[in-house]
Scaffold this motif. Sequence first.
Motif, PDB file in Angstrom:
ATOM      1  N   LEU A 230      43.196  33.469  30.020  1.00 19.74           N
ATOM      2  CA  LEU A 230      43.270  33.886  31.420  1.00 19.74           C
ATOM      3  C   LEU A 230      43.460  32.698  32.353  1.00 19.74           C
ATOM      4  N   ALA A 231      42.774  31.600  32.073  1.00 18.41           N
ATOM      5  CA  ALA A 231      42.919  30.410  32.905  1.00 18.41           C
ATOM      6  C   ALA A 231      44.376  29.946  32.907  1.00 18.41           C
ATOM      7  N   LYS A 232      45.021  29.972  31.735  1.00 14.77           N
ATOM      8  CA  LYS A 232      46.422  29.570  31.662  1.00 14.77           C
ATOM      9  C   LYS A 232      47.315  30.534  32.435  1.00 14.77           C
ATOM     10  N   ALA A 233      47.036  31.826  32.301  1.00 19.66           N
ATOM     11  CA  ALA A 233      47.842  32.814  33.028  1.00 19.66           C
ATOM     12  C   ALA A 233      47.674  32.670  34.536  1.00 19.66           C
ATOM     13  N   LEU A 234      46.451  32.414  34.981  1.00 20.67           N
ATOM     14  CA  LEU A 234      46.200  32.273  36.414  1.00 20.67           C
ATOM     15  C   LEU A 234      46.776  30.973  36.960  1.00 20.67           C
ATOM     16  N   ILE A 235      46.738  29.911  36.185  1.00 20.54           N
ATOM     17  CA  ILE A 235      47.394  28.670  36.600  1.00 20.54           C
ATOM     18  C   ILE A 235      48.880  28.929  36.827  1.00 20.54           C
ATOM     19  N   TYR A 236      49.479  29.676  35.917  1.00 20.35           N
ATOM     20  CA  TYR A 236      50.894  30.035  36.056  1.00 20.35           C
ATOM     21  C   TYR A 236      51.119  30.864  37.317  1.00 20.35           C
ATOM     22  N   CYS A 237      50.286  31.896  37.528  1.00 22.24           N
ATOM     23  CA  CYS A 237      50.432  32.744  38.718  1.00 22.24           C
ATOM     24  C   CYS A 237      50.312  31.921  39.991  1.00 22.24           C
ATOM     25  N   HIS A 238      49.294  31.068  40.046  1.00 19.74           N
ATOM     26  CA  HIS A 238      49.065  30.274  41.246  1.00 19.74           C
ATOM     27  C   HIS A 238      50.211  29.293  41.482  1.00 19.74           C
ATOM     28  N   SER A 239      50.840  28.812  40.417  1.00 19.58           N
ATOM     29  CA  SER A 239      51.993  27.922  40.585  1.00 19.58           C
ATOM     30  C   SER A 239      53.166  28.656  41.220  1.00 19.58           C
ATOM     31  N   LYS A 240      53.171  29.992  41.081  1.00 20.92           N
ATOM     32  CA  LYS A 240      54.200  30.827  41.702  1.00 20.92           C
ATOM     33  C   LYS A 240      53.717  31.401  43.030  1.00 20.92           C
ATOM     34  N   HIS A 241      52.582  30.917  43.515  1.00 18.02           N
ATOM     35  CA  HIS A 241      51.972  31.379  44.771  1.00 18.02           C
ATOM     36  C   HIS A 241      51.555  32.852  44.706  1.00 18.02           C
ATOM     37  N   VAL A 242      51.183  33.308  43.517  1.00 14.10           N
ATOM     38  CA  VAL A 242      50.694  34.671  43.330  1.00 14.10           C
ATOM     39  C   VAL A 242      49.187  34.629  43.118  1.00 14.10           C
ATOM     40  N   ILE A 243      48.455  35.358  43.946  1.00 19.21           N
ATOM     41  CA  ILE A 243      47.014  35.518  43.789  1.00 19.21           C
ATOM     42  C   ILE A 243      46.783  36.916  43.228  1.00 19.21           C
ATOM     43  N   HIS A 244      46.051  37.029  42.138  1.00 15.87           N
ATOM     44  CA  HIS A 244      45.893  38.336  41.506  1.00 15.87           C
ATOM     45  C   HIS A 244      44.911  39.227  42.263  1.00 15.87           C
ATOM     46  N   ARG A 245      43.714  38.742  42.532  1.00 20.16           N
ATOM     47  CA  ARG A 245      42.693  39.372  43.365  1.00 20.16           C
ATOM     48  C   ARG A 245      41.987  40.575  42.729  1.00 20.16           C
ATOM     49  N   ASP A 246      42.244  40.869  41.474  1.00 14.96           N
ATOM     50  CA  ASP A 246      41.534  41.988  40.851  1.00 14.96           C
ATOM     51  C   ASP A 246      41.387  41.783  39.345  1.00 14.96           C
ATOM     52  N   ILE A 247      40.977  40.589  38.947  1.00 17.48           N
ATOM     53  CA  ILE A 247      40.730  40.308  37.539  1.00 17.48           C
ATOM     54  C   ILE A 247      39.436  41.007  37.118  1.00 17.48           C
ATOM     55  N   LYS A 248      39.514  41.845  36.091  1.00 22.51           N
ATOM     56  CA  LYS A 248      38.358  42.560  35.550  1.00 22.51           C
ATOM     57  C   LYS A 248      38.774  43.144  34.203  1.00 22.51           C
ATOM     58  N   PRO A 249      37.824  43.551  33.364  1.00 25.80           N
ATOM     59  CA  PRO A 249      38.180  44.031  32.014  1.00 25.80           C
ATOM     60  C   PRO A 249      39.158  45.195  32.014  1.00 25.80           C
ATOM     61  N   GLU A 250      39.052  46.098  32.995  1.00 25.55           N
ATOM     62  CA  GLU A 250      39.928  47.266  33.024  1.00 25.55           C
ATOM     63  C   GLU A 250      41.380  46.915  33.254  1.00 25.55           C
ATOM     64  N   ASN A 251      41.655  45.750  33.780  1.00 24.70           N
ATOM     65  CA  ASN A 251      43.030  45.337  34.070  1.00 24.70           C
ATOM     66  C   ASN A 251      43.604  44.418  33.000  1.00 24.70           C
ATOM     67  N   LEU A 252      42.947  44.388  31.849  1.00 24.80           N
ATOM     68  CA  LEU A 252      43.384  43.529  30.754  1.00 24.80           C
ATOM     69  C   LEU A 252      43.683  44.377  29.526  1.00 24.80           C
ATOM     70  N   LEU A 253      44.788  44.067  28.854  1.00 25.17           N
ATOM     71  CA  LEU A 253      45.182  44.752  27.631  1.00 25.17           C
ATOM     72  C   LEU A 253      45.266  43.759  26.494  1.00 25.17           C
ATOM     73  N   LEU A 254      45.366  44.294  25.275  1.00 22.51           N
ATOM     74  CA  LEU A 254      45.472  43.459  24.081  1.00 22.51           C
ATOM     75  C   LEU A 254      46.792  43.736  23.382  1.00 22.51           C
TER      76      LEU A 254
END
Length: 388
Positions: A230-254
């Motif tokens: 997740l840290a890697k994914a969020l670093i990528y998002c933030h580099s694109k100026h995207v803030i997710h704002r709703d990280i939680k287990p229900e929003n994650l898939l495998l």
Amino acid sequence: MATGALGAALLDKENVGLAKPLDGKAGLGAKRPLDGGVAGGDAKQRKSALQPLSANVVAGGSAGAASAGPLSAPCQPVAMGPPPPRAAASGRAPSGVEAAPAARERSTSGAAAAPRRWQLTDFDIGKPLGRGKFGNVYLARERKSKYIVALKVLFKNQLQQSNVEHQLRREIEIQSHLRHPNILRLYGYFYDATRVYLILEYAARGELYKELQRAGSFDEGRTATYIASLAKALIYCHSKHVIHRDIKPENLLLGLNGELKIADFGWSVHAPNSRRKTLCGTLDYLPPEMVEGSYHDAAVDVWSLGVLCYEFLYGQPPFEAAGHSETYKRILRVDLKFPASPERSDGVKHLIRKLLVKNPKERMPLEQVLQHPWILANADPAVLQRAT
């Protein structure tokens, strides 16, 4: 804003969201208790006010979902590329999830056909995977490449009635441009007179939240691997100026190999100026600056990562309380307590304390999360060594 007044506004609501929630009632939303159990085979969930447009892309149908005809061959993930890129298409389709007549657009000269556009006849439709407020998700196979996808069918009239067309456009715009192994792909979309169709990556192993409910909690190795991903994914998002704002287990898939994927960008925002003031997300995961009504930036995702790490390890979020107002007070105080059971290492407690800091500027940067001794000692080396 006083916590008592804010807590009162949240009574009898399920989610934190817009000033005018999707159900049209006044007030903001609240939380869903984690011990909700399972009803009819489906786990109860904390849902954001904007119903996920890419959630529930999982194996197996949801309880009560209407049966759909099987594909001519078993739908199994295959080792091939995604369906070929095409433009979004309009056009009409008959009622129900049935094939629409093929249509090709031509240039004004009529000499050559324009790029082929997606339409329903390009897919074999399989079993239903899930239901949402605005439509259903189906397993599907692109006919030419035989590539397996999840096709989300959203009904325009329901989107319009809830006044969320702009949020759908924003989510499509953001998610379709993101390319990261820990972010669910949105391959494309098309639409007809009554429906919008999203072509999504198929996450074969389903919802992480249901896995957490079954297990109760995760061990430190699994938690560290998920947090590093997740840290890697969020670093990528933030580099694109995207803030997710709703990280939680229900929003994650495998994915097929158990890799974690962020699947819902309903509350995400592209914010080059990095300062926002919208109250959104889910109560248990709200950072203090949102509770106070202050401006927020990408540091809200860092706070959510800390809450998620705690919930993975202990099976419940850190600031959960009997009432909404008390939860808000605990968040504002950063009233962080670690249960004696299950026993967890001092290393992960140190990491959580560094993420759950009231002042956003003092939270541990995501790059440092990946270098934290506990992460380095417990996370899957393959995840840590990956370039992105």
